[in-house]
Scaffold this motif. Structure first.
Motif, mmCIF file in Angstrom:
data_model
loop_
_atom_site.group_PDB
_atom_site.id
_atom_site.type_symbol
_atom_site.label_atom_id
_atom_site.label_comp_id
_atom_site.label_asym_id
_atom_site.label_seq_id
_atom_site.Cartn_x
_atom_site.Cartn_y
_atom_site.Cartn_z
ATOM 1 N N SER A 263 0.861 -1.177 0.000
ATOM 2 C CA SER A 263 0.000 0.000 0.000
ATOM 3 C C SER A 263 0.899 1.228 0.000
ATOM 4 O O SER A 263 1.637 1.459 0.963
ATOM 5 C CB SER A 263 -0.883 -0.037 1.254
ATOM 6 N N ASP A 264 0.883 1.981 -1.100
ATOM 7 C CA ASP A 264 1.705 3.198 -1.149
ATOM 8 C C ASP A 264 0.926 4.303 -0.438
ATOM 9 O O ASP A 264 0.008 4.893 -1.003
ATOM 10 C CB ASP A 264 2.009 3.563 -2.600
ATOM 11 N N GLU A 265 1.339 4.563 0.803
ATOM 12 C CA GLU A 265 0.623 5.489 1.690
ATOM 13 C C GLU A 265 1.268 6.873 1.701
ATOM 14 O O GLU A 265 1.071 7.652 2.642
ATOM 15 C CB GLU A 265 0.592 4.915 3.112
ATOM 16 N N VAL A 266 2.048 7.187 0.665
ATOM 17 C CA VAL A 266 2.779 8.456 0.677
ATOM 18 C C VAL A 266 1.816 9.644 0.774
ATOM 19 O O VAL A 266 2.074 10.599 1.506
ATOM 20 C CB VAL A 266 3.722 8.559 -0.544
ATOM 21 N N ILE A 267 0.687 9.574 0.087
ATOM 22 C CA ILE A 267 -0.298 10.652 0.188
ATOM 23 C C ILE A 267 -1.361 10.341 1.240
ATOM 24 O O ILE A 267 -1.728 11.192 2.051
ATOM 25 C CB ILE A 267 -0.953 10.930 -1.188
ATOM 26 N N CYS A 268 -1.854 9.104 1.248
ATOM 27 C CA CYS A 268 -2.987 8.772 2.127
ATOM 28 C C CYS A 268 -2.578 8.582 3.583
ATOM 29 O O CYS A 268 -3.429 8.668 4.477
ATOM 30 C CB CYS A 268 -3.693 7.521 1.615
ATOM 31 N N GLY A 269 -1.304 8.312 3.839
ATOM 32 C CA GLY A 269 -0.859 8.009 5.198
ATOM 33 C C GLY A 269 -0.970 9.192 6.147
ATOM 34 O O GLY A 269 -0.983 10.349 5.729
ATOM 35 N N PHE A 270 -1.079 8.886 7.424
ATOM 36 C CA PHE A 270 -1.098 9.870 8.509
ATOM 37 C C PHE A 270 -2.321 10.792 8.469
ATOM 38 O O PHE A 270 -2.226 11.993 8.718
ATOM 39 C CB PHE A 270 0.229 10.660 8.542
ATOM 40 N N GLY A 271 -3.455 10.203 8.123
ATOM 41 C CA GLY A 271 -4.715 10.892 8.395
ATOM 42 C C GLY A 271 -5.437 11.538 7.241
ATOM 43 O O GLY A 271 -6.560 12.008 7.409
#
Ligand code: PXG
Length: 461
Positions: free
Chosen positions: A261-269
């Motif tokens: 899961s590439d969470e670079v944008i979606c990560g941390f809220g």
């Protein structure tokens, strides 16, 4: 002599020096001096200020990443203190630093079952790390042929050789001879643009089954992982239909293919959950992160690993991979301070329960605008599809130009939006107030009016 020439903040002089010496990323450098560079000099809360002193509402949080807003003294102080204490030490060869310990521990607490993290300087490096790490993992498991990656058309996973190869932007591939071998791209789950006559639910299943077909074509014994952004960001804030992720998860599990899961944008809220995968309810094996881990105050990225992955890597002894500044103490100190702010001020809950729903309700009213084909928003991530025919979901003949025109009108009115083709994007800071949310939508509507008038003038409508 004109004194302004010697003024270090003279706008014309700054622009001329920039155009002469600074080669910009993702910018038409040849036309830069003609088009005029925006020189941003200061930020406070949800606003930035340009060198002319104009106050601009940053509907895009820098580049999707200034979650806690500009001007946070607490992060600056943490970085300053760490710089004086220990500006650098590495994390190679049995060394570590206190901020790297603290940040990796916080990340482990944020995502149950993901106890260990590997640090890089950026999301691109995180995805390059993914390629080596996944292949190394499978080799350790005695399956060295599981080297292929399934990724999506129009995905963005960074600009390095590995990141851009996983990414599905063909215009990027054309520069530099990409993708590298072993990356297979499948259709993206963009219903508005590519769903045809299918319902969103049917289209989500169709797009997921394309993943299965690709794996089966190559042979599951040769496929290491599927990589996807929970919501494609740079590709146009593409929210997959609800049927998509559960089916992708089922397909990958059935075939023993890892999920990244590439969470670079979606990560941390950003989506109103700590990680985008939680919003969509799937459990990945690996997650790439960057951006909002520090709210952009300093560069930092990395890979979070599920325990069943990191246990194997751990037993496998040494992974010959790392960057001089992996786990940089000052960047990690900024990350710790940033995540503490997000936790203390309950900003993820704020995105989920308060400002997210508030902005969404207003943002969705833009769907009635004559040139808007669809409005969508999850958390504080929103998009508008520009169209010349709502019912037929028709895009303008030159989408990049149409989107660029609308974006420039927004900026002229004091709002930063981003355009991907003719999709208008917003991703404001989590601290956006209700008044600022009202303003964001009001200025967006005015920019749409301006754009519609310009499109009519050009005969596009
Ligand atoms: N993955 C995703 C999902 C991203 O959005 C990267 C990886 C690469 O991260 P770094 O830190 O190497 O940039 C990104 C970055 C835009 C824009 O205008 C988007 C990104 C970067 C710059 C501009 O949409 N995303």
């Amino acid at each position: 002599m004109d004194q302004s020439v010697n003024d270090p903040m003279n706008p014309a002089s700054l622009r001329a020096r920039d155009a002469r010496h600074h080669f910009h990323p993702f910018t038409d450098n040849a036309t830069l001096s003609r088009d005029g560079t925006r020189v941003i000099v200061r930020g406070e809360g949800s606003h930035v200020y340009d060198v002319e002193g104009r106050k601009i509402l940053d509907g895009f949080s820098g580049l999707w990443n200034v979650a806690v807003g500009y001007g946070r003294r607490e992060i600056a102080d943490a970085a300053y203190k760490q710089m004086l204490e220990l500006p650098f030490y590495n994390t190679f060869f049995k060394s570590t630093t206190v901020p790297a310990i603290e940040l990796s521990e916080i990340l482990g607490d944020l995502m149950p079952g993901f106890t260990r993290s590997f640090f890089t300087n950026s999301g691109s490096e995180g995805n390059d790390t993914i390629i080596r790490l996944v292949r190394h993992y499978w080799a350790l498991r005695g399956k060295p042929n599981k080297t292929h990656f399934i990724a999506r058309n129009n995905a963005y996973h960074g600009s390095t050789v590995g990141g851009a190869s996983l990414g599905g932007m063909t215009w990027m591939h054309k520069q530099g001879g990409l993708p590298i071998p072993g990356v297979i791209h499948v259709p993206q789950p963009w219903w508005w643009g590519e769903g045809g006559d299918m319902s969103p639910a049917e289209f989500g299943l169709w797009a997921a089954r394309e993943v299965a077909l690709a794996i089966d074509r190559v042979g599951a014994e040769n496929v290491g992982a599927f990589i996807g952004e929970p919501i494609q960001g740079a590709g146009g804030v593409i929210m997959p239909p609800d049927t998509y992720w559960p089916e992708v998860e089922r397909i990958c599990r059935e075939r023993d293919v890892l999920i990244v899961s590439d969470e670079v944008i979606c990560g941390f809220g950003r989506t109103g959950s700590w990680f985008g995968c939680q919003h969509y309810g799937y459990t990945p094996d690996l997650m790439t992160f960057a951006k909002n881990v520090t709210s952009g105050y300093l560069p930092l990225g990395g890979v979070m690993m599920a325990d069943h992955i990191s246990d194997v890597l751990h037993e496998g002894r040494e992974f010959w991979h790392g960057f001089t500044t992996s786990g940089h103490p000052v960047c990690c100190a900024a990350g710790v301070a940033n995540l503490r702010i997000i936790q203390r001020e309950r900003l993820v809950e704020r995105v989920r329960d308060e400002i997210g729903p508030y902005l969404k309700q207003r943002w969705m009213t833009l769907a009635d605008h004559p040139i808007v084909g669809e409005a969508r928003m999850v958390g504080l991530l929103g998009a508008l599809e520009l169209t010349s025919d709502k019912a037929a979901r028709t895009r303008f003949a030159n989408p990049d130009l149409a989107g660029g025109i609308c974006r420039d009108f927004a900026y002229a009115r004091g709002l930063i939006l981003r355009a991907t083709g003719s999709t208008m994007l917003t991703a404001p800071p989590y601290i956006l107030t209700e008044t600022e949310a009202d303003r964001l939508v009001e200025l967006s509507r005015l920019a749409l009016d301006d754009a519609a008038a310009e499109f009519r003038r050009r005969g596009w409508l």
